[in-house]
Design a protein around this motif. Sequence first.
Motif, PDB file in Angstrom:
ATOM      1  N   ARG A 573       0.839  -1.217   0.000  1.00 11.44           N
ATOM      2  CA  ARG A 573       0.000   0.000   0.000  1.00 11.44           C
ATOM      3  C   ARG A 573       0.864   1.253   0.000  1.00 11.44           C
ATOM      4  O   ARG A 573       0.531   2.232  -0.677  1.00 11.44           O
ATOM      5  CB  ARG A 573      -0.930  -0.017   1.209  1.00 11.44           C
ATOM      6  CG  ARG A 573      -1.693   1.287   1.393  1.00 11.44           C
ATOM      7  CD  ARG A 573      -2.857   1.165   2.340  1.00 11.44           C
ATOM      8  NE  ARG A 573      -4.020   0.582   1.677  1.00 11.44           N
ATOM      9  CZ  ARG A 573      -5.221   0.482   2.246  1.00 11.44           C
ATOM     10  NH1 ARG A 573      -5.400   0.907   3.490  1.00 11.44           N
ATOM     11  NH2 ARG A 573      -6.235  -0.053   1.589  1.00 11.44           N
ATOM     12  N   ARG A 574       1.955   1.258   0.736  1.00 12.16           N
ATOM     13  CA  ARG A 574       2.838   2.432   0.728  1.00 12.16           C
ATOM     14  C   ARG A 574       3.385   2.691  -0.671  1.00 12.16           C
ATOM     15  O   ARG A 574       3.449   3.826  -1.137  1.00 12.16           O
ATOM     16  CB  ARG A 574       3.990   2.221   1.707  1.00 12.16           C
ATOM     17  CG  ARG A 574       3.615   2.370   3.177  1.00 12.16           C
ATOM     18  CD  ARG A 574       4.844   2.098   4.028  1.00 12.16           C
ATOM     19  NE  ARG A 574       4.650   2.395   5.439  1.00 12.16           N
ATOM     20  CZ  ARG A 574       4.143   1.572   6.324  1.00 12.16           C
ATOM     21  NH1 ARG A 574       3.736   0.358   5.931  1.00 12.16           N
ATOM     22  NH2 ARG A 574       4.014   1.915   7.592  1.00 12.16           N
ATOM     23  N   GLU A 577       0.664   4.207  -2.883  1.00  8.52           N
ATOM     24  CA  GLU A 577       0.417   5.621  -2.589  1.00  8.52           C
ATOM     25  C   GLU A 577       1.576   6.492  -3.050  1.00  8.52           C
ATOM     26  O   GLU A 577       1.369   7.639  -3.465  1.00  8.52           O
ATOM     27  CB  GLU A 577       0.169   5.794  -1.092  1.00  8.52           C
ATOM     28  CG  GLU A 577      -1.139   5.159  -0.637  1.00  8.52           C
ATOM     29  CD  GLU A 577      -1.311   5.201   0.875  1.00  8.52           C
ATOM     30  OE1 GLU A 577      -0.307   5.541   1.561  1.00  8.52           O
ATOM     31  OE2 GLU A 577      -2.409   4.870   1.365  1.00  8.52           O
ATOM     32  N   SER A 582      -3.646   3.695  -5.476  1.00  7.80           N
ATOM     33  CA  SER A 582      -4.264   3.124  -4.279  1.00  7.80           C
ATOM     34  C   SER A 582      -4.263   1.604  -4.390  1.00  7.80           C
ATOM     35  O   SER A 582      -4.186   1.041  -5.489  1.00  7.80           O
ATOM     36  CB  SER A 582      -5.698   3.634  -4.106  1.00  7.80           C
ATOM     37  OG  SER A 582      -6.503   3.230  -5.206  1.00  7.80           O
TER      38      SER A 582
END
Length: 885
Positions: A573-574, A577, A582
């Motif tokens: 997820r990092r 982003e 997303s």
Amino acid sequence: MGSDGQDISAARHGRNSRLTRFAGGLRLCFRSAACWAALVMIFCVASSAFLIQNVLLDLERHRSAIEDRVLWNIGQAEVELGALEAALADAQLYPRTGDLDRVRRAFDIFYSRIKIIEEGAAYKDLQKSAEFDANLAAIRAFLDRNVAKIDGPDDQLQGALDSLHVDVNAIRSTVRQIVLHTVSLRTQFADSIRSTLVTTLIQLGALGALLIVVLVLSTLFVLRLSRSAELRAQRIGETKSRIEAILTRTSGAVITVSQDGIVTDFNRAAERMFGIAAADALDRHIADVAIDEDLKTAIRRVKQSAAGSDITLAANLSEQITQARRKDGRLFPVKASISVLKSEAGRMVLVWISDITERLQREQALKEALESALAGENTKARMLSLMSHEIRTPLNGLIGALQVLGETRLTDRQQKIIGTMQTSCDILMSHVNSVLDISRIDAKGIETTQEPFNVENVAREVYENQVHAAHLAGNTLVVENMIAGEPTYLGDARMIRQTLINLVSNAIKFTHGGVIHIRSTEGADGGFEIAVQDTGIGIAPENLARIFDDFVTIDGRYERSAGGTGLGLGLSRRLAEMMGGSLTVSSTLGKGSTFLLSLPGAARTSAPVAAPQGAEEATPPSRPLRILVAEDNLINLEILTELLVADGHHVTAARDGQEAVRLARREAFDMILMDISMPVMNGADATREIRGAPGPCSAVPIVAVTAYAQASEVEGFLAAGMTAALAKPISRARLRQLLAELTTDSAPAPGIAAIEEENLRDLIEALGIQRISKIASEIDTDLQALVSRMNNPNAAPAERNGLAQDAHKLAGAVAMLGAHRTRDTLVAIESSLKEGCAHDVAATLCRTLREDWRQTSEELDSVLAIAAALAADQNSAPDTIRKAT
């Protein structure tokens, strides 16, 4: 018609404008008490004056009619004429002197009465009547005819009595007509007077009623104004109370100074701040109040400034006031605000002062906390670097030892144990990498790139990387591209690949005997989406919000079937982003999960992208290399040496940076593998020493072999002069790939390792075999002479300059033959001679030159021999020679 229409329109517009102005005036009157009072007063005065005037006139007219007694006088004229007639009759019957006097007196009375009627102002209206005027004229003629008889002697009058009596009887009817006519006219006049008076009284009554209405409205209006004034006074009082409460309770000092310099406000905060009682400041001149002199000066300057510049001046002075002085002389930091207030009493200066001592203390505390946090982050970064080195270094030795051991003769059981150990090492390295990657992302230590890539190619690379693990779990891994056309975008393919590998690896852990899809589709805003869908155990709804947290593993039992630290999804997820996208999840317990990577900001491009190379293992370089390995850890040194020697390379070892510098200045190596953390001298400083001094290795590739894999540290290695960085632990495939990449330009093709093949073929076709042989022989002689002269330790500076020029010429000559290795050595010799190298360095360069030329000569002789054999056949064409060579 047009002109008339315009005139009508203009007239209508003018009328509307007047009506608008009139309506506006009325609204103004009803809104303003002064305007309303003035309007009522004007109306009352004008109406009263008008009515009073009419009443006075009517009364005056009525009073004159009574006083003149018009009717009485006219009627009395008839009576007096009768008296004259009676006097004449008596005088005729009884002629006596006394009777004649009575006649004369009666005539004079009648004459006077007619005179009054002719000359009286009240009779002017009667004389306007033609009938009345004719009758009056007839009476005047009667009087004029007989006045001489009356005024004559008695005997004359006595003789004229008969004619006079006849004349009187003749005029009687005329007098009667005047009386009747006068009565009629005066009756009409009296009726009009009464009617006018009645009308005036009615008007007076109406005006009185109107005045009463106006007075009632005025009373209501006054009551409304009074109520409004009361409400306004109440609001003003409330506002004043609030302001007083604010000024009383606020922590800022408030001081108000009037136009005359008198202090009108001095709140409690000002008392506390300056140590002055309000009684000692209020109603006193600001110059007599014991506050800060700079503040007094600012107030005085603002008070004396021009009206247009006071705002700017107040703002500038406010910024200049940074501290104030208490009554006891102590200074304290302040934030001041000076403004100008305009009122009926004139301009007033308002000063708001805040004591910012506590704020500055808080800011200092925050600054110290920030510095402490930054120090903590730096400590964390150093800890990560140390952990990276301390964990990766022994892990490197373990993985390398396993790779070397795996290539020896082992039993099946031993091979299985080696495989298990390698898998464990890979898992451990994956955990270490995840922790370090998350730390670098949180510290903004990773940057994204924008390069063209093919989404399908990235998915295929992920497939090749994970297909073996999927098969071991009994799963089928499927790649589906549903993007129309060429799925090429701009973005960071490396981050996307790492994210997908984490997602697919996670799907494999929780899916057994199922199917895992990697599906690419077009997304929003020209971007794309990649879904990783599995048919595994699924995720419970209450856990969907937790799976992206660090160190969260849903299956937390000791006997759980899937391993892991719970960092993969958080890292994924990092990364999503960071790329502006997303990562979301949807799942049904017992049926599977779908992780969706959306990158809406990715731009589509038509730039060509190379196809994936699959998972083929890198091949070692095409020729043996001379490699200097600088490593203080004996285990790592032995493992790295074993890996290189197994591929046929010659390895020279150095145990610290200083020894690596000494060896690099003495011998020519094809590459230097430099550890960073070493005793005596670290790898970065050793690289600077090698690059900064002339020598055989001043331009060779130097690779940092380190566990310090953070981006900022790698940039520092490159800035020190290193060519690339190789993170520990080192795999054989990665080592081979790096050696092949960094030695491509200098590595010759098989069979002619020291000569560029294309160059030599062109020369053979252009110059012939004999000419090439002669040139090679001449170069060999010149090289031997150069080496002999360079070995002379007592060579003069002029001799060294000549040697440099000869080396330069020979470098050009061998380059024509395609002998780039020998050319590079000659270029290094030229540079060293120009910079005044030591004798031992020159000796080392000579040995390198002899070895390079020996290999070049052998390959050259071999190629020339093949070309000569082929040329002996007259049917051989140049193309045949080219193919054979």
